[in-house]
Write an enzyme that holds these catalytic residues in place. Structure first.
Site, PDB file in Angstrom:
ATOM      1  N   LYS A  15       0.822  -1.225   0.000  1.00 61.29           N
ATOM      2  CA  LYS A  15       0.000   0.000   0.000  1.00 61.29           C
ATOM      3  C   LYS A  15       0.847   1.263   0.000  1.00 61.29           C
ATOM      4  O   LYS A  15       0.539   2.223  -0.694  1.00 61.29           O
ATOM      5  CB  LYS A  15      -0.854   0.071   1.280  1.00 61.29           C
ATOM      6  CG  LYS A  15      -2.101  -0.721   1.281  1.00 61.29           C
ATOM      7  CD  LYS A  15      -2.936  -0.403   2.521  1.00 61.29           C
ATOM      8  CE  LYS A  15      -2.362  -0.919   3.791  1.00 61.29           C
ATOM      9  NZ  LYS A  15      -1.829  -0.116   4.791  1.00 61.29           N
ATOM     10  N   ARG A  90      -8.342   1.756  10.818  1.00 61.52           N
ATOM     11  CA  ARG A  90      -7.853   0.398  11.064  1.00 61.52           C
ATOM     12  C   ARG A  90      -8.728  -0.365  12.035  1.00 61.52           C
ATOM     13  O   ARG A  90      -8.340  -1.415  12.539  1.00 61.52           O
ATOM     14  CB  ARG A  90      -6.449   0.451  11.656  1.00 61.52           C
ATOM     15  CG  ARG A  90      -5.430   0.839  10.648  1.00 61.52           C
ATOM     16  CD  ARG A  90      -4.060   0.381  11.090  1.00 61.52           C
ATOM     17  NE  ARG A  90      -3.091   1.026  10.252  1.00 61.52           N
ATOM     18  CZ  ARG A  90      -1.824   0.707  10.178  1.00 61.52           C
ATOM     19  NH1 ARG A  90      -1.356  -0.260  10.916  1.00 61.52           N
ATOM     20  NH2 ARG A  90      -1.027   1.345   9.385  1.00 61.52           N
ATOM     21  N   ARG A 132      12.499  -5.016   4.590  1.00 57.33           N
ATOM     22  CA  ARG A 132      12.142  -3.647   4.209  1.00 57.33           C
ATOM     23  C   ARG A 132      13.136  -2.619   4.792  1.00 57.33           C
ATOM     24  O   ARG A 132      13.517  -2.699   5.943  1.00 57.33           O
ATOM     25  CB  ARG A 132      10.731  -3.341   4.716  1.00 57.33           C
ATOM     26  CG  ARG A 132      10.229  -1.974   4.335  1.00 57.33           C
ATOM     27  CD  ARG A 132       8.750  -1.896   4.368  1.00 57.33           C
ATOM     28  NE  ARG A 132       8.181  -2.035   5.702  1.00 57.33           N
ATOM     29  CZ  ARG A 132       6.877  -1.993   5.945  1.00 57.33           C
ATOM     30  NH1 ARG A 132       6.022  -1.854   4.965  1.00 57.33           N
ATOM     31  NH2 ARG A 132       6.412  -2.118   7.168  1.00 57.33           N
ATOM     32  N   ARG A 165      12.806   0.155  10.098  1.00 58.68           N
ATOM     33  CA  ARG A 165      11.866   0.530  11.153  1.00 58.68           C
ATOM     34  C   ARG A 165      12.019  -0.391  12.349  1.00 58.68           C
ATOM     35  O   ARG A 165      12.232  -1.587  12.187  1.00 58.68           O
ATOM     36  CB  ARG A 165      10.429   0.441  10.615  1.00 58.68           C
ATOM     37  CG  ARG A 165       9.988   1.707   9.949  1.00 58.68           C
ATOM     38  CD  ARG A 165       8.708   1.533   9.219  1.00 58.68           C
ATOM     39  NE  ARG A 165       7.663   0.890  10.007  1.00 58.68           N
ATOM     40  CZ  ARG A 165       6.419   0.696   9.567  1.00 58.68           C
ATOM     41  NH1 ARG A 165       6.091   1.103   8.350  1.00 58.68           N
ATOM     42  NH2 ARG A 165       5.524   0.103  10.309  1.00 58.68           N
ATOM     43  N   ARG A 176       1.694  -7.373  14.618  1.00 58.24           N
ATOM     44  CA  ARG A 176       0.965  -6.453  13.738  1.00 58.24           C
ATOM     45  C   ARG A 176      -0.025  -7.219  12.858  1.00 58.24           C
ATOM     46  O   ARG A 176      -1.116  -6.734  12.573  1.00 58.24           O
ATOM     47  CB  ARG A 176       1.949  -5.629  12.895  1.00 58.24           C
ATOM     48  CG  ARG A 176       2.617  -4.550  13.742  1.00 58.24           C
ATOM     49  CD  ARG A 176       3.923  -4.057  13.167  1.00 58.24           C
ATOM     50  NE  ARG A 176       3.793  -3.479  11.854  1.00 58.24           N
ATOM     51  CZ  ARG A 176       4.787  -3.416  10.969  1.00 58.24           C
ATOM     52  NH1 ARG A 176       5.973  -3.923  11.258  1.00 58.24           N
ATOM     53  NH2 ARG A 176       4.587  -2.863   9.804  1.00 58.24           N
TER      54      ARG A 176
HETATM   55  P1  AMP Z   1       2.319   1.444   9.475  1.00 56.95           P
HETATM   56  O1  AMP Z   1       3.421   2.419   9.173  1.00 56.95           O
HETATM   57  O2  AMP Z   1       1.088   1.730   8.697  1.00 56.95           O
HETATM   58  O3  AMP Z   1       2.772   0.012   9.380  1.00 56.95           O
HETATM   59  O4  AMP Z   1       1.929   1.687  11.023  1.00 56.95           O
HETATM   60  C1  AMP Z   1       2.878   1.492  12.058  1.00 56.95           C
HETATM   61  C2  AMP Z   1       2.187   1.486  13.405  1.00 56.95           C
HETATM   62  O5  AMP Z   1       1.584   2.775  13.670  1.00 56.95           O
HETATM   63  C3  AMP Z   1       1.061   0.471  13.573  1.00 56.95           C
HETATM   64  O6  AMP Z   1       1.539  -0.826  13.898  1.00 56.95           O
HETATM   65  C4  AMP Z   1       0.269   1.115  14.735  1.00 56.95           C
HETATM   66  O7  AMP Z   1       0.921   0.898  15.981  1.00 56.95           O
HETATM   67  C5  AMP Z   1       0.372   2.599  14.421  1.00 56.95           C
HETATM   68  N1  AMP Z   1      -0.763   3.062  13.576  1.00 56.95           N
HETATM   69  C6  AMP Z   1      -0.728   3.417  12.261  1.00 56.95           C
HETATM   70  N2  AMP Z   1      -1.948   3.761  11.821  1.00 56.95           N
HETATM   71  C7  AMP Z   1      -2.784   3.618  12.873  1.00 56.95           C
HETATM   72  C8  AMP Z   1      -4.178   3.800  13.066  1.00 56.95           C
HETATM   73  N3  AMP Z   1      -4.998   4.183  12.066  1.00 56.95           N
HETATM   74  N4  AMP Z   1      -4.689   3.563  14.295  1.00 56.95           N
HETATM   75  C9  AMP Z   1      -3.918   3.177  15.321  1.00 56.95           C
HETATM   76  N5  AMP Z   1      -2.607   2.952  15.213  1.00 56.95           N
HETATM   77  C10 AMP Z   1      -2.023   3.185  14.012  1.00 56.95           C
END
Ligand code: AMP
Length: 219
Positions: A15, A90, A132, A165, A176
């Protein structure tokens, strides 16, 4: 008509790469909650300090905290014609919050709202996550397995040293995924029932997925 595009799919389904390309193509802002939260952490804000506790464990950050950040961002001028929302909502609670935010921001204006689901074989995704790497300066995303930088550890675009990361470890990646299946996957049916879901096959190369994405965005 304003185009509101949101994206669903498991961690590392592609994505981030595709929505970054799409944002440039459509000239819409790319709003990625994960990156917004990591920016808060980097800036050392109270919101960032709180978010870090959840992110480091692979759990969702509390709903009110993310809602505040997103509502402020969606109210900005550059979202007037449309936006690309990557990583929000989410959970069902966040989906309801987004519906309310959109109607507060748009008032009586009509908008074309679509939820695009990246349907992918999840077996390969943990490997994708541990491979990644990203550029902390320009945000370019690499993968050591299928999109490696030309020079080891260095961003092709801006020459910055690439980073991994903290939550891209095998153990946190598993958490996750568990969070995704429990909290986020129910949104697929939620948006299907609203009649706004579009699915694309997200298996294959970046170019193949891009072609499929353009079709559902333009239909
Ligand atoms: P991502 O970069 O999209 O993989 O997000 C990394 C982390 O940020 C996730 O594992 C969550 O801990 C937090 N996070 C991202 N988006 C959300 C969301 N919409 N609601 C709650 N936590 C979020």
């Amino acid at each position: 008509m304003k185009k509101e595009l949101i994206f669903l799919g498991p961690p590392a389904c592609g994505k981030g790469t595709q929505t970054t390309m799409l944002a440039q193509f459509l000239k819409f802002p790319h709003i990625d909650t994960g990156s917004l939260l990591r920016a808060e952490i980097k800036a050392g804000t109270d919101a960032g300090k709180e978010a870090k506790l959840y992110i480091d464990e692979g759990h969702l950050v509390p709903v009110e905290l993310v809602a505040k950040i997103i509502k402020n961002r969606l109210s900005e001028d550059d979202c007037k014609n449309g936006y690309i929302l990557d990583g929000y909502p989410r959970s069902l609670e966040q989906a309801d919050a987004l519906t309310k935010m959109n109607s507060d921001i748009n008032r009586d204006e009509k908008a074309d709202f679509r939820a695009i689901y990246f349907d992918i074989d999840t077996d390969i995704l943990v490997e994708r996550i541990v491979n990644r790497r990203s550029c902390p300066k320009c945000g370019e995303i690499y993968n050591l397995a299928f999109k490696a930088p030309k020079q080891d550890g260095i961003c092709d675009k801006c020459g910055e040293k690439l980073t991994q990361r903290k939550d891209d470890t095998r153990e946190i990646a598993q958490e996750r995924f568990d969070t995704y299946f429990k909290e986020t996957a129910p949104l697929i049916d939620y948006y299907k029932n609203m009649g706004v879901l579009r699915s694309i096959d997200a298996n294959g190369s970046i170019e193949e997925v891009w072609e499929r994405l353009l079709k559902v965005v333009n239909d």
